[in-house]
Design a protein around this motif. Structure first.
Motif, PDB file in Angstrom:
ATOM      1  N   LEU A   1       0.825  -1.201   0.000  1.00 19.63           N
ATOM      2  CA  LEU A   1       0.000   0.000   0.000  1.00 19.63           C
ATOM      3  C   LEU A   1       0.863   1.256   0.000  1.00 19.63           C
ATOM      4  O   LEU A   1       0.550   2.233  -0.695  1.00 19.63           O
ATOM      5  CB  LEU A   1      -0.950  -0.010   1.193  1.00 19.63           C
ATOM      6  N   ALA A   2       1.969   1.239   0.751  1.00 15.77           N
ATOM      7  CA  ALA A   2       2.886   2.388   0.749  1.00 15.77           C
ATOM      8  C   ALA A   2       3.449   2.608  -0.649  1.00 15.77           C
ATOM      9  O   ALA A   2       3.524   3.737  -1.132  1.00 15.77           O
ATOM     10  CB  ALA A   2       4.022   2.161   1.751  1.00 15.77           C
ATOM     11  N   TRP A   3       3.851   1.517  -1.306  1.00 14.64           N
ATOM     12  CA  TRP A   3       4.361   1.637  -2.675  1.00 14.64           C
ATOM     13  C   TRP A   3       3.266   2.168  -3.602  1.00 14.64           C
ATOM     14  O   TRP A   3       3.523   3.026  -4.449  1.00 14.64           O
ATOM     15  CB  TRP A   3       4.864   0.286  -3.193  1.00 14.64           C
ATOM     16  N   LEU A   4       2.044   1.665  -3.448  1.00 19.61           N
ATOM     17  CA  LEU A   4       0.947   2.082  -4.318  1.00 19.61           C
ATOM     18  C   LEU A   4       0.657   3.580  -4.167  1.00 19.61           C
ATOM     19  O   LEU A   4       0.462   4.281  -5.171  1.00 19.61           O
ATOM     20  CB  LEU A   4      -0.308   1.261  -4.000  1.00 19.61           C
ATOM     21  N   VAL A   5       0.670   4.079  -2.949  1.00 19.43           N
ATOM     22  CA  VAL A   5       0.462   5.518  -2.724  1.00 19.43           C
ATOM     23  C   VAL A   5       1.592   6.309  -3.371  1.00 19.43           C
ATOM     24  O   VAL A   5       1.358   7.313  -4.053  1.00 19.43           O
ATOM     25  CB  VAL A   5       0.342   5.826  -1.214  1.00 19.43           C
ATOM     26  N   ASP A   6       2.836   5.875  -3.152  1.00 21.35           N
ATOM     27  CA  ASP A   6       3.976   6.571  -3.750  1.00 21.35           C
ATOM     28  C   ASP A   6       3.916   6.529  -5.277  1.00 21.35           C
ATOM     29  O   ASP A   6       4.238   7.509  -5.946  1.00 21.35           O
ATOM     30  CB  ASP A   6       5.302   5.971  -3.271  1.00 21.35           C
ATOM     31  N   PHE A   7       3.479   5.410  -5.831  1.00 22.76           N
ATOM     32  CA  PHE A   7       3.369   5.293  -7.280  1.00 22.76           C
ATOM     33  C   PHE A   7       2.272   6.220  -7.807  1.00 22.76           C
ATOM     34  O   PHE A   7       2.431   6.849  -8.856  1.00 22.76           O
ATOM     35  CB  PHE A   7       3.105   3.846  -7.686  1.00 22.76           C
ATOM     36  N   ALA A   8       1.172   6.342  -7.065  1.00 29.00           N
ATOM     37  CA  ALA A   8       0.097   7.253  -7.471  1.00 29.00           C
ATOM     38  C   ALA A   8       0.583   8.702  -7.436  1.00 29.00           C
ATOM     39  O   ALA A   8       0.268   9.484  -8.334  1.00 29.00           O
ATOM     40  CB  ALA A   8      -1.119   7.074  -6.561  1.00 29.00           C
ATOM     41  N   VAL A   9       1.367   9.063  -6.421  1.00 28.43           N
ATOM     42  CA  VAL A   9       1.937  10.410  -6.352  1.00 28.43           C
ATOM     43  C   VAL A   9       2.858  10.636  -7.542  1.00 28.43           C
ATOM     44  O   VAL A   9       2.855  11.704  -8.162  1.00 28.43           O
ATOM     45  CB  VAL A   9       2.682  10.629  -5.017  1.00 28.43           C
ATOM     46  N   TYR A  10       3.651   9.628  -7.871  1.00 28.68           N
ATOM     47  CA  TYR A  10       4.553   9.705  -9.027  1.00 28.68           C
ATOM     48  C   TYR A  10       3.763   9.941 -10.316  1.00 28.68           C
ATOM     49  O   TYR A  10       4.095  10.824 -11.108  1.00 28.68           O
ATOM     50  CB  TYR A  10       5.375   8.423  -9.106  1.00 28.68           C
ATOM     51  N   LEU A  11       2.712   9.147 -10.533  1.00 27.93           N
ATOM     52  CA  LEU A  11       1.904   9.310 -11.745  1.00 27.93           C
ATOM     53  C   LEU A  11       1.233  10.682 -11.779  1.00 27.93           C
ATOM     54  O   LEU A  11       1.198  11.335 -12.830  1.00 27.93           O
ATOM     55  CB  LEU A  11       0.848   8.210 -11.829  1.00 27.93           C
ATOM     56  N   LEU A  12       0.722  11.127 -10.646  1.00 26.15           N
ATOM     57  CA  LEU A  12       0.081  12.431 -10.569  1.00 26.15           C
ATOM     58  C   LEU A  12       1.090  13.546 -10.857  1.00 26.15           C
ATOM     59  O   LEU A  12       0.795  14.472 -11.618  1.00 26.15           O
ATOM     60  CB  LEU A  12      -0.549  12.634  -9.194  1.00 26.15           C
ATOM     61  N   GLY A  13       2.273  13.447 -10.284  1.00 28.09           N
ATOM     62  CA  GLY A  13       3.313  14.462 -10.520  1.00 28.09           C
ATOM     63  C   GLY A  13       3.764  14.498 -11.962  1.00 28.09           C
ATOM     64  O   GLY A  13       3.931  15.575 -12.550  1.00 28.09           O
ATOM     65  N   THR A  14       3.954  13.324 -12.554  1.00 31.81           N
ATOM     66  CA  THR A  14       4.371  13.251 -13.952  1.00 31.81           C
ATOM     67  C   THR A  14       3.281  13.788 -14.877  1.00 31.81           C
ATOM     68  O   THR A  14       3.554  14.571 -15.788  1.00 31.81           O
ATOM     69  CB  THR A  14       4.728  11.802 -14.337  1.00 31.81           C
ATOM     70  N   GLY A  15       2.051  13.381 -14.626  1.00 29.73           N
ATOM     71  CA  GLY A  15       0.932  13.864 -15.438  1.00 29.73           C
ATOM     72  C   GLY A  15       0.744  15.367 -15.325  1.00 29.73           C
ATOM     73  O   GLY A  15       0.546  16.060 -16.329  1.00 29.73           O
TER      74      GLY A  15
ATOM     75  N   VAL B   1      10.635  13.469 -11.606  1.00 33.70           N
ATOM     76  CA  VAL B   1       9.613  13.459 -10.553  1.00 33.70           C
ATOM     77  C   VAL B   1      10.009  12.521  -9.408  1.00 33.70           C
ATOM     78  O   VAL B   1       9.942  12.920  -8.241  1.00 33.70           O
ATOM     79  CB  VAL B   1       8.228  13.130 -11.133  1.00 33.70           C
ATOM     80  N   PRO B   2      10.431  11.271  -9.663  1.00 32.49           N
ATOM     81  CA  PRO B   2      10.821  10.441  -8.518  1.00 32.49           C
ATOM     82  C   PRO B   2      12.060  10.964  -7.790  1.00 32.49           C
ATOM     83  O   PRO B   2      12.169  10.825  -6.574  1.00 32.49           O
ATOM     84  CB  PRO B   2      11.067   9.053  -9.107  1.00 32.49           C
ATOM     85  N   VAL B   3      12.978  11.583  -8.518  1.00 32.80           N
ATOM     86  CA  VAL B   3      14.156  12.158  -7.853  1.00 32.80           C
ATOM     87  C   VAL B   3      13.721  13.300  -6.939  1.00 32.80           C
ATOM     88  O   VAL B   3      14.145  13.384  -5.776  1.00 32.80           O
ATOM     89  CB  VAL B   3      15.200  12.635  -8.895  1.00 32.80           C
ATOM     90  N   LEU B   4      12.855  14.175  -7.435  1.00 33.71           N
ATOM     91  CA  LEU B   4      12.353  15.282  -6.623  1.00 33.71           C
ATOM     92  C   LEU B   4      11.559  14.766  -5.422  1.00 33.71           C
ATOM     93  O   LEU B   4      11.733  15.242  -4.294  1.00 33.71           O
ATOM     94  CB  LEU B   4      11.487  16.208  -7.480  1.00 33.71           C
TER      95      LEU B   4
ATOM     96  N   PHE C   1      10.804  -1.030  -9.928  1.00 38.45           N
ATOM     97  CA  PHE C   1      10.045  -2.077  -9.255  1.00 38.45           C
ATOM     98  C   PHE C   1       8.909  -2.619 -10.112  1.00 38.45           C
ATOM     99  O   PHE C   1       8.741  -3.828 -10.221  1.00 38.45           O
ATOM    100  CB  PHE C   1       9.519  -1.600  -7.900  1.00 38.45           C
ATOM    101  N   PRO C   2       8.096  -1.750 -10.751  1.00 37.10           N
ATOM    102  CA  PRO C   2       7.045  -2.306 -11.618  1.00 37.10           C
ATOM    103  C   PRO C   2       7.614  -3.154 -12.760  1.00 37.10           C
ATOM    104  O   PRO C   2       7.050  -4.190 -13.099  1.00 37.10           O
ATOM    105  CB  PRO C   2       6.327  -1.067 -12.162  1.00 37.10           C
ATOM    106  N   LEU C   3       8.732  -2.725 -13.326  1.00 40.01           N
ATOM    107  CA  LEU C   3       9.351  -3.515 -14.401  1.00 40.01           C
ATOM    108  C   LEU C   3       9.877  -4.845 -13.872  1.00 40.01           C
ATOM    109  O   LEU C   3       9.735  -5.881 -14.523  1.00 40.01           O
ATOM    110  CB  LEU C   3      10.481  -2.719 -15.056  1.00 40.01           C
ATOM    111  N   LEU C   4      10.479  -4.826 -12.687  1.00 42.66           N
ATOM    112  CA  LEU C   4      10.971  -6.064 -12.074  1.00 42.66           C
ATOM    113  C   LEU C   4       9.821  -7.007 -11.779  1.00 42.66           C
ATOM    114  O   LEU C   4       9.918  -8.215 -12.016  1.00 42.66           O
ATOM    115  CB  LEU C   4      11.745  -5.741 -10.795  1.00 42.66           C
ATOM    116  N   PHE C   5       8.724  -6.466 -11.272  1.00 42.48           N
ATOM    117  CA  PHE C   5       7.561  -7.289 -10.965  1.00 42.48           C
ATOM    118  C   PHE C   5       7.016  -7.964 -12.225  1.00 42.48           C
ATOM    119  O   PHE C   5       6.724  -9.162 -12.223  1.00 42.48           O
ATOM    120  CB  PHE C   5       6.475  -6.443 -10.297  1.00 42.48           C
TER     121      PHE C   5
END
Length: 169
Positions: A43-57, A88-91, A135-139
């Motif tokens: 869930l922590a990863w999912l929230v962080d990934f959603a923030v990443y997608l939102l920031g990129t978008g 975005v992930p670096v920031l 991580f998504p690519l590894l998964f």
């Protein structure tokens, strides 16, 4: 399992309960901690990934609106998107040095170094790139090949509250 860890698990089971005792582990330096539950980590990863997608978008929309009336080549838009995918992930990772960003704060976890349980510090930017891009690519690769994860673990998610109770008791 070492004798010290087994004894600690028995004591933790009496004081904090069997569910916490099952998640008891130790850092490389021997300090005990309580690992985060699998669902909390996800869930922590999912929230962080959603923030990443939102920031990129959001970044791409801002770029598109700002350049809508100018004759910018398609390659500039592509380079901007690629820059956002990495930037975005670096920031976001800049705010991650203490192991707590939105996902971890939401789930009560903290990402720490497996060596000694210390702060991630400057490596947080790289950790966030790994969490959001690789991580998504590894998964997907693990699912497609049917293999498990390999490599060394450098960071681990801990249950912040349970670890704090463990150390205070």
């Amino acid at each position: 399992m070492t004798d010290r860890l087994a004894i600690a698990k028995e004591q933790v089971e009496r004081t904090l309960g069997p569910k916490v005792a099952k998640r008891l582990a130790k850092f490389d330096d021997g300090t005990l901690y309580v690992s985060a539950r699998g669902w909390a980590e996800f869930l922590a990863w999912l929230v962080d990934f959603a923030v990443y997608l939102l920031g990129t978008g959001t970044g791409f929309v801002v770029f598109a609106v700002a350049t809508r009336n100018s004759a910018i080549p398609d390659s500039a838009a592509l380079l901007t998107l690629l820059g956002l995918l990495i930037g975005v992930p670096v920031l976001y990772g800049l705010f991650f040095g203490n192991g707590r960003v939105l996902g971890a704060a939401f789930t009560g976890t903290r990402l720490v170094r497996i060596k000694d349980g210390g702060r991630i510090g400057a490596a947080a930017c790289w950790a966030m790139v790994l969490r959001t891009l690789l991580f998504p690519l590894l998964f997907v690769a693990m699912v497609l090949t049917g293999s498990g994860g390999v490599g060394s673990v450098r960071r681990v998610s801990i249950d912040d509250e349970a670890t704090r109770r463990l150390r205070s008791g």
